[in-house]
Design a protein around this motif. Structure first.
Motif, PDB file in Angstrom:
ATOM      1  N   GLU A  96       0.634  -0.748  -0.174  1.00 51.21           N
ATOM      2  CA  GLU A  96      -0.047   0.037  -0.131  1.00 51.21           C
ATOM      3  C   GLU A  96       1.105   1.384   0.001  1.00 51.21           C
ATOM      4  OE1 GLU A  96      -3.100  -0.399  -0.563  1.00 51.21           O
ATOM      5  OE2 GLU A  96      -3.883   1.992  -0.917  1.00 51.21           O
ATOM      6  N   LYS A 102       2.168   2.313  -3.181  1.00 54.18           N
ATOM      7  CA  LYS A 102       1.040   2.404  -4.520  1.00 54.18           C
ATOM      8  C   LYS A 102       1.445   4.291  -4.571  1.00 54.18           C
ATOM      9  CE  LYS A 102      -1.473  -0.784  -4.920  1.00 54.18           C
ATOM     10  NZ  LYS A 102      -1.927  -2.061  -4.858  1.00 54.18           N
ATOM     11  N   GLN A 114       2.527  -5.789  -7.614  1.00 55.55           N
ATOM     12  CA  GLN A 114       0.755  -5.586  -7.192  1.00 55.55           C
ATOM     13  C   GLN A 114       1.598  -3.691  -6.751  1.00 55.55           C
ATOM     14  OE1 GLN A 114       1.812  -8.266  -3.385  1.00 55.55           O
ATOM     15  NE2 GLN A 114       0.482  -9.382  -5.074  1.00 55.55           N
ATOM     16  N   SER A 115       2.861  -3.446  -6.588  1.00 57.52           N
ATOM     17  CA  SER A 115       1.987  -1.527  -6.002  1.00 57.52           C
ATOM     18  C   SER A 115       2.648  -0.648  -7.704  1.00 57.52           C
ATOM     19  CB  SER A 115       4.462  -1.608  -5.851  1.00 57.52           C
ATOM     20  OG  SER A 115       4.940  -1.768  -7.404  1.00 57.52           O
ATOM     21  N   GLY A 116       2.198  -1.428  -8.870  1.00 63.83           N
ATOM     22  CA  GLY A 116       1.942  -0.848  -9.957  1.00 63.83           C
ATOM     23  C   GLY A 116       2.020   0.242 -10.439  1.00 63.83           C
TER      24      GLY A 116
END
Ligand SMILES: [Zn+2]
Length: 314
Positions: free
Chosen positions: A221, A224, A259-261
């Motif tokens: 999170e 992000k 997952q971090s984008g």
């Protein structure tokens, strides 16, 4: 006799050449300046290695430039004192120095840097942050040892020490001024108190993941919205304990990056042991192409393999 003369002449030429080569190398060492762009935000790698010496890499350290000023340094592993000079940076221009954790490959140059800062033209205190912890696991204990080392000079006169409790599920604002914001979150690196940092300057965000196993609850999170993510690829997929308690394997690094984008990933803390070492295959540079492929299997963005003094514009 002629033969002896020839040997002596060759020896003299060889010694002369060696001296010339050494002088040239020294000249290059002292004069090499790898300057980054004078405008915008740039990440410069000071040290792309880990604790094992070799492969010509300094231990971990990063510098963030903004409009030609080296404002932020993250980590201060062995070799970064010299790399900072090779980068053309002056300690007096650095406003914030964040230490992820107090293992030697991230903090051993801290005494030298703070000592040299005594001689800089600093106009405001140097903000130094690090994790809270027992004794020298924590910033306060470590700085106390540095100050004891510096006696009779008080090395702390121009330092604003910021000790951060490495909470793993909530983000802490470490430092903020008109130019930048630094936040941090605790991450898992065996039992060593460790912080990942996010540096925000001119609306650009760089996350420094630090040494970790990439399984702490809040880290993904935290990444992000970052423009650049720096993760450490220390070990290979074949690694076992105790290294797997300290670092993530390549497939996991790729998964976390995906997952971090984040669109751009920098892989650093690259490690190579002597090839005769029994556990050499457990480290990333043993077969970097295979390890990179494993990261790419799980991550679709661009990957940059860190090299010392490289500039990465944002
Ligand atoms: Zn490390």
């Amino acid at each position: 006799m002629k033969k002896v003369f020839l040997i002596l002449t060759l020896l003299a030429i060889s010694v002369g050449c060696n001296k010339k080569i050494k002088a040239e190398a020294l000249k290059q060492n002292t004069e090499t300046v790898m300057a980054c762009a004078k405008e915008g935000v740039t990440l410069q790698i000071l040290g792309s290695g880990g604790p094992a010496a070799g492969n010509g890499r300094a231990s971990t350290g990063y510098l963030v430039w903004a409009d030609g000023k080296p404002l932020v340094m993250i980590d201060a592993g062995g070799g970064t004192y010299l790399r900072l000079q090779q980068a053309g940076a002056h300690m007096g221009d650095i406003a914030f120095l964040g230490i992820s954790h107090l293992h030697p490959d991230h903090a051993s140059e801290l005494p030298a840097l703070l000592w040299s800062d005594i001689f800089s033209n600093r106009s405001a205190p140097l903000n130094v942050s690090g994790p809270a912890g027992e004794g020298s696991d924590g910033l306060t204990g470590f700085l106390k040892a540095v100050n004891d080392m510096a006696t009779p000079i008080d090395a702390f006169t121009r330092i604003n020490a910021i000790e951060v409790i490495p909470q793993k599920d909530s983000v802490i604002t470490v430092y903020k001024d008109d130019l930048m914001e630094i936040t941090a979150i605790g991450v898992n690196h065996a039992n060593k108190p460790t912080l990942a940092y996010k540096v925000t300057i001119q609306n650009k965000r760089i996350v420094f993941g630090a040494d970790q196993t990439l399984d702490s609850p809040g880290f993904i999170e935290f990444t992000k919205g970052a423009d650049l993510l720096v993760l450490h690829l220390a070990i290979s997929e074949e690694a076992a304990e105790p290294f797997t308690n300290l670092h993530a394997k390549p497939l996991k690094v790729g998964t976390a990056a995906q997952q971090s984008g984040v669109q751009r990933l920098v892989l650093s803390h690259l490690m190579k042991l002597d090839s005769a070492h029994l556990r050499a295959k457990e480290f990333s540079l043993w077969d970097i192409n295979s390890n990179l492929k494993l990261v790419k299997d799980n991550y679709q963005g661009a990957i940059l393999l860190a090299e010392d003094l490289e500039c990465i514009p944002l």
